[in-house]
Design a protein around this motif. Structure first.
Motif, short mmCIF file in Angstrom:
data_model
loop_
_atom_site.label_atom_id
_atom_site.label_comp_id
_atom_site.label_asym_id
_atom_site.label_seq_id
_atom_site.Cartn_x
_atom_site.Cartn_y
_atom_site.Cartn_z
N MET A 1 0.84 -1.17 0.00
CA MET A 1 0.00 0.00 0.00
C MET A 1 0.90 1.24 0.00
O MET A 1 1.86 1.32 0.76
CB MET A 1 -0.89 0.00 1.24
CG MET A 1 -1.73 1.23 1.35
SD MET A 1 -3.04 1.13 2.61
CE MET A 1 -2.12 1.30 4.11
N GLU A 2 0.57 2.19 -0.85
CA GLU A 2 1.33 3.43 -0.92
C GLU A 2 0.68 4.48 -0.03
O GLU A 2 -0.53 4.60 0.04
CB GLU A 2 1.33 3.94 -2.36
CG GLU A 2 2.20 5.15 -2.56
CD GLU A 2 2.25 5.58 -4.01
OE1 GLU A 2 2.21 6.79 -4.25
OE2 GLU A 2 2.30 4.70 -4.89
N PHE A 3 1.52 5.22 0.65
CA PHE A 3 1.04 6.27 1.54
C PHE A 3 1.58 7.60 1.05
O PHE A 3 2.74 7.72 0.69
CB PHE A 3 1.52 6.02 2.98
CG PHE A 3 1.15 7.12 3.93
CD1 PHE A 3 -0.13 7.18 4.46
CD2 PHE A 3 2.06 8.08 4.27
CE1 PHE A 3 -0.48 8.18 5.34
CE2 PHE A 3 1.73 9.10 5.16
CZ PHE A 3 0.46 9.15 5.69
N GLY A 4 0.73 8.61 1.03
CA GLY A 4 1.17 9.95 0.62
C GLY A 4 0.62 10.98 1.58
O GLY A 4 -0.42 10.78 2.20
N ALA A 5 1.33 12.05 1.70
CA ALA A 5 0.88 13.17 2.53
C ALA A 5 0.75 14.39 1.64
O ALA A 5 1.60 14.65 0.80
CB ALA A 5 1.88 13.44 3.64
N LEU A 6 -0.30 15.13 1.83
CA LEU A 6 -0.55 16.34 1.04
C LEU A 6 -0.68 17.50 2.01
O LEU A 6 -1.73 17.71 2.62
CB LEU A 6 -1.83 16.15 0.22
CG LEU A 6 -2.19 17.24 -0.78
CD1 LEU A 6 -1.08 17.40 -1.80
CD2 LEU A 6 -3.48 16.87 -1.48
N PRO A 7 0.40 18.25 2.21
CA PRO A 7 0.37 19.32 3.21
C PRO A 7 -0.46 20.51 2.77
O PRO A 7 -0.51 20.86 1.60
CB PRO A 7 1.83 19.71 3.39
CG PRO A 7 2.58 19.12 2.26
CD PRO A 7 1.72 18.09 1.62
N SER A 8 -1.08 21.14 3.72
CA SER A 8 -1.77 22.41 3.51
C SER A 8 -0.90 23.47 4.15
O SER A 8 -0.65 23.44 5.35
CB SER A 8 -3.15 22.37 4.18
OG SER A 8 -3.78 23.62 4.06
N VAL A 9 -0.38 24.40 3.33
CA VAL A 9 0.64 25.32 3.82
C VAL A 9 0.35 26.75 3.38
O VAL A 9 -0.41 27.00 2.47
CB VAL A 9 2.03 24.90 3.31
CG1 VAL A 9 2.40 23.53 3.81
CG2 VAL A 9 2.11 24.94 1.80
N ARG A 10 1.02 27.67 4.04
CA ARG A 10 1.01 29.07 3.63
C ARG A 10 2.38 29.35 3.01
O ARG A 10 3.40 29.25 3.68
CB ARG A 10 0.76 29.99 4.82
CG ARG A 10 0.73 31.46 4.42
CD ARG A 10 0.17 32.33 5.50
NE ARG A 10 -1.22 32.04 5.79
CZ ARG A 10 -2.26 32.56 5.12
NH1 ARG A 10 -2.05 33.36 4.12
NH2 ARG A 10 -3.49 32.26 5.47
N ILE A 11 2.38 29.68 1.73
CA ILE A 11 3.61 29.97 1.00
C ILE A 11 3.71 31.48 0.83
O ILE A 11 2.82 32.11 0.29
CB ILE A 11 3.60 29.28 -0.39
CG1 ILE A 11 3.49 27.77 -0.26
CG2 ILE A 11 4.82 29.69 -1.20
CD1 ILE A 11 4.70 27.08 0.29
N GLY A 12 4.82 32.05 1.25
CA GLY A 12 5.00 33.49 1.14
C GLY A 12 6.06 33.91 0.13
O GLY A 12 6.06 35.03 -0.34
N ARG A 13 6.97 32.97 -0.19
CA ARG A 13 8.06 33.28 -1.12
C ARG A 13 8.28 32.08 -2.03
O ARG A 13 8.10 30.94 -1.62
CB ARG A 13 9.34 33.56 -0.35
CG ARG A 13 9.28 34.74 0.58
CD ARG A 13 10.62 34.97 1.26
NE ARG A 13 11.33 33.72 1.50
CZ ARG A 13 11.57 33.18 2.68
NH1 ARG A 13 11.17 33.78 3.77
NH2 ARG A 13 12.22 32.06 2.80
#
Length: 58
Positions: free
Chosen positions: A1-13
């Motif tokens: 089984m493949e596991f992935g993470a999808l981050p929710s982030v604030r990108i400023g640069r």
């Protein structure tokens, strides 16, 4: 089984995107606004400053 993470982030640069890419992240969830009425302007600014900075400057 493949596991992935999808981050929710604030990108400023733009450099911050590179940090995630070097860590192996291939997708980010971004919400470049703090209030819903700021959403369209926030998306435009994100596109101009982060996704396509060369297009915005010239």
């Amino acid at each position: 089984m493949e596991f992935g993470a999808l981050p929710s982030v604030r990108i400023g640069r733009p450099e911050e995107v590179g940090s995630y890419a070097r860590a192996g992240v291939t997708r980010l969830i971004v919400a470049p606004w703090t209030r819903s009425r700021e959403a369209l302007d926030g998306l435009r600014r994100f596109a101009d400053e982060i996704l396509y900075p060369a297009r915005a400057s010239g």
